[in-house]
Design a protein around this motif. Sequence first.
Motif, mmCIF file in Angstrom:
data_model
loop_
_atom_site.group_PDB
_atom_site.id
_atom_site.type_symbol
_atom_site.label_atom_id
_atom_site.label_comp_id
_atom_site.label_asym_id
_atom_site.label_seq_id
_atom_site.Cartn_x
_atom_site.Cartn_y
_atom_site.Cartn_z
ATOM 1 N N ALA A 1 0.832 -1.208 0.000
ATOM 2 C CA ALA A 1 0.000 0.000 0.000
ATOM 3 C C ALA A 1 0.868 1.259 0.000
ATOM 4 C CB ALA A 1 -0.940 -0.002 1.200
ATOM 5 N N GLU A 2 1.952 1.257 0.763
ATOM 6 C CA GLU A 2 2.852 2.415 0.792
ATOM 7 C C GLU A 2 3.545 2.597 -0.557
ATOM 8 O OE1 GLU A 2 4.531 2.865 5.237
ATOM 9 O OE2 GLU A 2 4.944 0.936 4.280
ATOM 10 N N LEU A 3 3.962 1.499 -1.172
ATOM 11 C CA LEU A 3 4.588 1.573 -2.486
ATOM 12 C C LEU A 3 3.626 2.150 -3.520
ATOM 13 C CD1 LEU A 3 6.465 -1.844 -2.563
ATOM 14 C CD2 LEU A 3 7.492 0.427 -2.365
ATOM 15 N N GLN A 4 2.389 1.697 -3.469
ATOM 16 C CA GLN A 4 1.382 2.195 -4.398
ATOM 17 C C GLN A 4 1.107 3.675 -4.163
ATOM 18 O OE1 GLN A 4 -1.656 -0.714 -3.558
ATOM 19 N NE2 GLN A 4 -1.145 -1.907 -5.393
ATOM 20 N N ASP A 5 1.058 4.081 -2.911
ATOM 21 C CA ASP A 5 0.812 5.482 -2.582
ATOM 22 C C ASP A 5 1.929 6.380 -3.116
ATOM 23 O OD1 ASP A 5 -0.649 7.616 -1.233
ATOM 24 O OD2 ASP A 5 1.030 7.631 0.178
ATOM 25 N N ILE A 6 3.164 5.977 -2.914
ATOM 26 C CA ILE A 6 4.303 6.754 -3.427
ATOM 27 C C ILE A 6 4.238 6.824 -4.948
ATOM 28 C CG2 ILE A 6 6.821 6.785 -3.699
ATOM 29 C CD1 ILE A 6 6.949 5.524 -0.851
ATOM 30 N N SER A 7 3.932 5.711 -5.573
ATOM 31 C CA SER A 7 3.839 5.665 -7.029
ATOM 32 C C SER A 7 2.718 6.565 -7.550
ATOM 33 C CB SER A 7 3.611 4.223 -7.481
ATOM 34 O OG SER A 7 3.494 4.148 -8.871
ATOM 35 N N GLU A 8 1.578 6.518 -6.909
ATOM 36 C CA GLU A 8 0.447 7.351 -7.333
ATOM 37 C C GLU A 8 0.753 8.839 -7.164
ATOM 38 O OE1 GLU A 8 -2.305 6.574 -9.027
ATOM 39 O OE2 GLU A 8 -1.424 4.575 -9.114
ATOM 40 N N ARG A 9 1.398 9.195 -6.060
ATOM 41 C CA ARG A 9 1.765 10.604 -5.855
ATOM 42 C C ARG A 9 2.711 11.082 -6.945
ATOM 43 N NH1 ARG A 9 3.615 10.790 0.227
ATOM 44 N NH2 ARG A 9 4.471 8.871 -0.537
ATOM 45 N N TYR A 10 3.667 10.227 -7.304
ATOM 46 C CA TYR A 10 4.592 10.620 -8.359
ATOM 47 C C TYR A 10 3.876 10.765 -9.699
ATOM 48 C CZ TYR A 10 8.463 11.168 -11.436
ATOM 49 O OH TYR A 10 9.305 11.680 -12.381
ATOM 50 N N LYS A 11 2.959 9.866 -9.993
ATOM 51 C CA LYS A 11 2.193 9.967 -11.239
ATOM 52 C C LYS A 11 1.432 11.288 -11.300
ATOM 53 C CE LYS A 11 1.448 5.029 -11.712
ATOM 54 N NZ LYS A 11 0.414 3.977 -11.651
ATOM 55 N N GLN A 12 0.870 11.710 -10.172
ATOM 56 C CA GLN A 12 0.149 12.987 -10.126
ATOM 57 C C GLN A 12 1.097 14.142 -10.428
ATOM 58 O OE1 GLN A 12 -3.093 13.772 -9.606
ATOM 59 N NE2 GLN A 12 -3.667 11.618 -9.572
ATOM 60 N N VAL A 13 2.242 14.140 -9.768
ATOM 61 C CA VAL A 13 3.222 15.211 -9.934
ATOM 62 C C VAL A 13 3.758 15.249 -11.363
ATOM 63 C CG1 VAL A 13 5.544 15.964 -9.256
ATOM 64 C CG2 VAL A 13 3.918 15.245 -7.519
ATOM 65 N N ALA A 14 4.023 14.076 -11.928
ATOM 66 C CA ALA A 14 4.622 13.994 -13.263
ATOM 67 C C ALA A 14 3.601 14.153 -14.388
ATOM 68 C CB ALA A 14 5.351 12.662 -13.405
ATOM 69 N N GLY A 15 2.313 14.136 -14.025
ATOM 70 C CA GLY A 15 1.286 14.279 -15.056
ATOM 71 C C GLY A 15 0.910 12.976 -15.718
ATOM 72 N N PHE A 16 1.187 11.859 -15.067
ATOM 73 C CA PHE A 16 0.894 10.555 -15.637
ATOM 74 C C PHE A 16 -0.252 9.831 -14.967
ATOM 75 C CE2 PHE A 16 5.546 10.932 -16.583
ATOM 76 C CZ PHE A 16 5.389 11.163 -17.925
ATOM 77 N N SER A 17 -1.048 10.540 -14.187
ATOM 78 C CA SER A 17 -2.197 9.904 -13.544
ATOM 79 C C SER A 17 -3.243 9.581 -14.611
ATOM 80 C CB SER A 17 -2.797 10.809 -12.479
ATOM 81 O OG SER A 17 -3.359 11.961 -13.084
ATOM 82 N N ARG A 18 -4.081 8.617 -14.361
ATOM 83 C CA ARG A 18 -5.101 8.213 -15.336
ATOM 84 C C ARG A 18 -5.992 9.389 -15.720
ATOM 85 N NH1 ARG A 18 -7.095 2.159 -14.932
ATOM 86 N NH2 ARG A 18 -5.109 1.224 -14.431
ATOM 87 N N GLY A 19 -6.389 10.176 -14.752
ATOM 88 C CA GLY A 19 -7.247 11.324 -15.020
ATOM 89 C C GLY A 19 -6.582 12.334 -15.941
ATOM 90 N N ARG A 20 -5.312 12.620 -15.711
ATOM 91 C CA ARG A 20 -4.591 13.596 -16.552
ATOM 92 C C ARG A 20 -4.376 13.072 -17.956
ATOM 93 N NH1 ARG A 20 -0.427 17.199 -14.067
ATOM 94 N NH2 ARG A 20 -0.446 18.514 -15.872
ATOM 95 N N LEU A 21 -4.092 11.767 -18.066
ATOM 96 C CA LEU A 21 -3.849 11.198 -19.383
ATOM 97 C C LEU A 21 -5.142 11.116 -20.182
ATOM 98 C CD1 LEU A 21 -1.304 8.389 -18.528
ATOM 99 C CD2 LEU A 21 -0.835 10.554 -19.661
ATOM 100 N N ALA A 22 -6.252 10.895 -19.513
ATOM 101 C CA ALA A 22 -7.542 10.779 -20.198
ATOM 102 C C ALA A 22 -8.070 12.143 -20.629
ATOM 103 C CB ALA A 22 -8.557 10.099 -19.285
#
Length: 57
Positions: free
Chosen positions: A33-54
Amino acid sequence: MNRVAPPDAILREVWERTGDRPFERIDDVITLAELQDISERYKQVAGFSRGRLADPV
């Protein structure tokens, strides 16, 4: 923002928790869960979250 959540955030977190001592399993140091949280936060910052890509702006 990349300095707040750099790509090596997981490595840094594991290093801080272990003091650079060897360990058998990553699960003993950091949870999935912690690994996923760190990964998701980075995706948000980098602009690679599902919402941003869609919905690119």
